[in-house]
Scaffold this active site. Structure first.
Site, PDB file in Angstrom:
ATOM      1  CE  LYS A 148     -30.142  -3.233 -35.719  1.00  0.00           C
ATOM      2  NZ  LYS A 148     -30.665  -4.174 -34.751  1.00  0.00           N
TER       3      LYS A 148
HETATM    4  C1  LIG Z   1     -31.772  -5.100 -34.415  1.00  0.00           C
HETATM    5  C2  LIG Z   1     -32.754  -4.939 -33.325  1.00  0.00           C
HETATM    6  C3  LIG Z   1     -32.932  -5.924 -32.342  1.00  0.00           C
HETATM    7  C4  LIG Z   1     -32.334  -7.289 -32.418  1.00  0.00           C
HETATM    8  O1  LIG Z   1     -30.993  -7.371 -32.623  1.00  0.00           O
HETATM    9  P1  LIG Z   1     -30.351  -8.683 -33.323  1.00  0.00           P
HETATM   10  O2  LIG Z   1     -28.907  -8.531 -33.040  1.00  0.00           O
HETATM   11  O3  LIG Z   1     -30.716  -8.636 -34.759  1.00  0.00           O
HETATM   12  O4  LIG Z   1     -30.941  -9.877 -32.627  1.00  0.00           O
HETATM   13  C5  LIG Z   1     -33.768  -5.643 -31.287  1.00  0.00           C
HETATM   14  N1  LIG Z   1     -34.444  -4.490 -31.208  1.00  0.00           N
HETATM   15  C6  LIG Z   1     -34.328  -3.534 -32.144  1.00  0.00           C
HETATM   16  C7  LIG Z   1     -35.086  -2.268 -31.971  1.00  0.00           C
HETATM   17  C8  LIG Z   1     -33.493  -3.731 -33.236  1.00  0.00           C
HETATM   18  O5  LIG Z   1     -33.392  -2.777 -34.167  1.00  0.00           O
END
Ligand SMILES: *Cc1c(COP(=O)(O)O)cnc(C)c1O
Length: 369
Positions: free
Chosen positions: A186
């Site tokens: 991210k």
């Molecule tokens: C990555 C993501 C999540 C979930 O995050 P995690 O930390 O992997 O549980 C939720 N919503 C979106 C749009 C994402 O890209």
């Protein structure tokens, strides 16, 4: 030239010493769960996001799940959610026993279309979960207006968009409580799983704080049936170092996107990202669309250019949601996006030469026959 879909090296190499020192500090302090590092990061992230409260949790999915639970969403409730999001948004709704009600995106911005919300509202609708997909802020003004008019709560999925804004206000600061993810890839990533809830609601913040730690405020006294979903001290320490770099990384992502826009402009058969008026985009992903997507991906792979598809199957067509019996063709915009979208390499530290290698290859593909 080899251009990987993602490389951490340009982000991580310059801060290697700071991160390793932060890790060593936790190691030496011998306090590993819910301590100073988490408190410091929560304060810094709340300040960054311009909200009153940040609660560090184990991952982004838990952040959304705990936010919905704190809002007392449950069986019989319906929640409006984009038809084209990553499945985690839907899963959070399912975990509390509520029903995801898909709403199609604006086909230009790929974000939930505010003009389609009201048609999906029933007497059971309790809330809206906008997702700032790929890094672009949703049109939060009209979304909040629909929520106010119908007495609905809003939980933003801010996993891909840390630092994006709608009319100057940051994503993650509009909804009653909002979830974000610090999964390594991210825009702000930990060295493992991590996430957070952001909110201006003190009561909700207190509930989520308790719920992430076994429903307990005082050790071994449990007020509610809670979770074990805590942000680790180690991850918090790493995130504090990385948070300071986020604005410059975001600027780099935006510069790379501008170069892509410039060098792919006017290419027949390719749709480039569009940003809504009033929104900013932090380019977690740079998506192009073409009806020849699979061929293009194959061609780029042969040219040593990494790409991914976000996402090949929309949630309503996943096996996990087969019980909802939603027929293929029911959400044509989401389905078309799933069959035409391709994510090009996008990471802070990509050079102009990297971008040109990608755009030259993309142009080469379309101009070859
Ligand atoms: C990555 C993501 C999540 C979930 O995050 P995690 O930390 O992997 O549980 C939720 N919503 C979106 C749009 C994402 O890209």
């Amino acid at each position: 030239m080899n251009v990987p879909f993602l490389s951490f090296a340009p982000q991580h190499d310059p801060i290697r010493e700071d991160v390793l020192n932060a890790i060593a500090n936790v190691y030496d302090k011998q306090w590993y769960v819910l301590g100073d590092q988490v408190r410091e990061f929560e304060t810094a992230y709340a300040e960054f996001n311009r909200v009153e409260h940040c609660i560090g949790v184990a991952n982004g999915l838990d952040a959304l799940h705990l936010a919905l639970e704190a809002l007392q969403v449950g069986p019989g409730d319906e929640v409006l959610v984009p038809s084209n999001t990553y499945i985690a948004t839907w899963l959070a709704i399912s975990f509390v026993g509520a029903t995801p009600v898909p709403v199609e995106p604006n086909p230009a911005t790929y974000n939930i279309d505010p003009a389609r919300l009201e048609a999906a509202i029933t007497p059971r609708t309790k809330g809206i979960m906008p997702v700032h997909l790929y890094g672009q802020a949703c049109e939060m003004g009209p979304i909040m207006e629909v929520a106010r008019k119908h007495g609905l709560w809003v939980v933003e999925d801010n996993a891909q968009s840390q630092g994006a804004t709608w009319q100057g206000e940051l994503t993650g600061s509009f909804g009653n409580a909002n979830g974000t993810s610090f999964y390594p890839g991210k825009n702000l990533g930990a060295l493992g799983d991590a996430g957070a809830v952001t909110t201006n609601d003190e009561a909700l913040a207190a509930r989520i704080r308790m719920s992430r730690n076994y429903g307990s405020q005082k050790k071994y006294y449990n007020e509610v049936i809670g979770h074990n979903s805590r942000l680790d001290e180690l991850q918090a320490a790493v995130l504090s170092v990385k948070l300071a770099k986020l604005p410059s990384w975001t600027k780099q992502r935006q510069d790379i996107a501008a170069l892509y826009d410039q060098h792919l402009a006017g290419l027949d058969g390719v749709v480039l990202p569009a940003v809504a008026e009033g929104a900013t985009h932090v380019y977690h992903l740079y998506i192009v669309r073409t009806t020849r997507r699979d061929e293009l991906q194959q061609y780029l792979t042969e040219q040593n250019i990494g790409t991914l598809i976000h996402y090949p199957v929309p949630p309503h067509l996943q096996q996990a949601y087969a019980h909802m019996n939603i027929a293929a063709g029911s959400y044509p915009i989401a389905e078309e996006l799933a069959s035409t979208s391709l994510s090009l390499p996008m990471w802070p530290g990509m050079t102009e030469a990297h971008v040109l290698a990608v755009t030259t290859a993309v142009r080469g593909f379309f101009e070859q026959k």
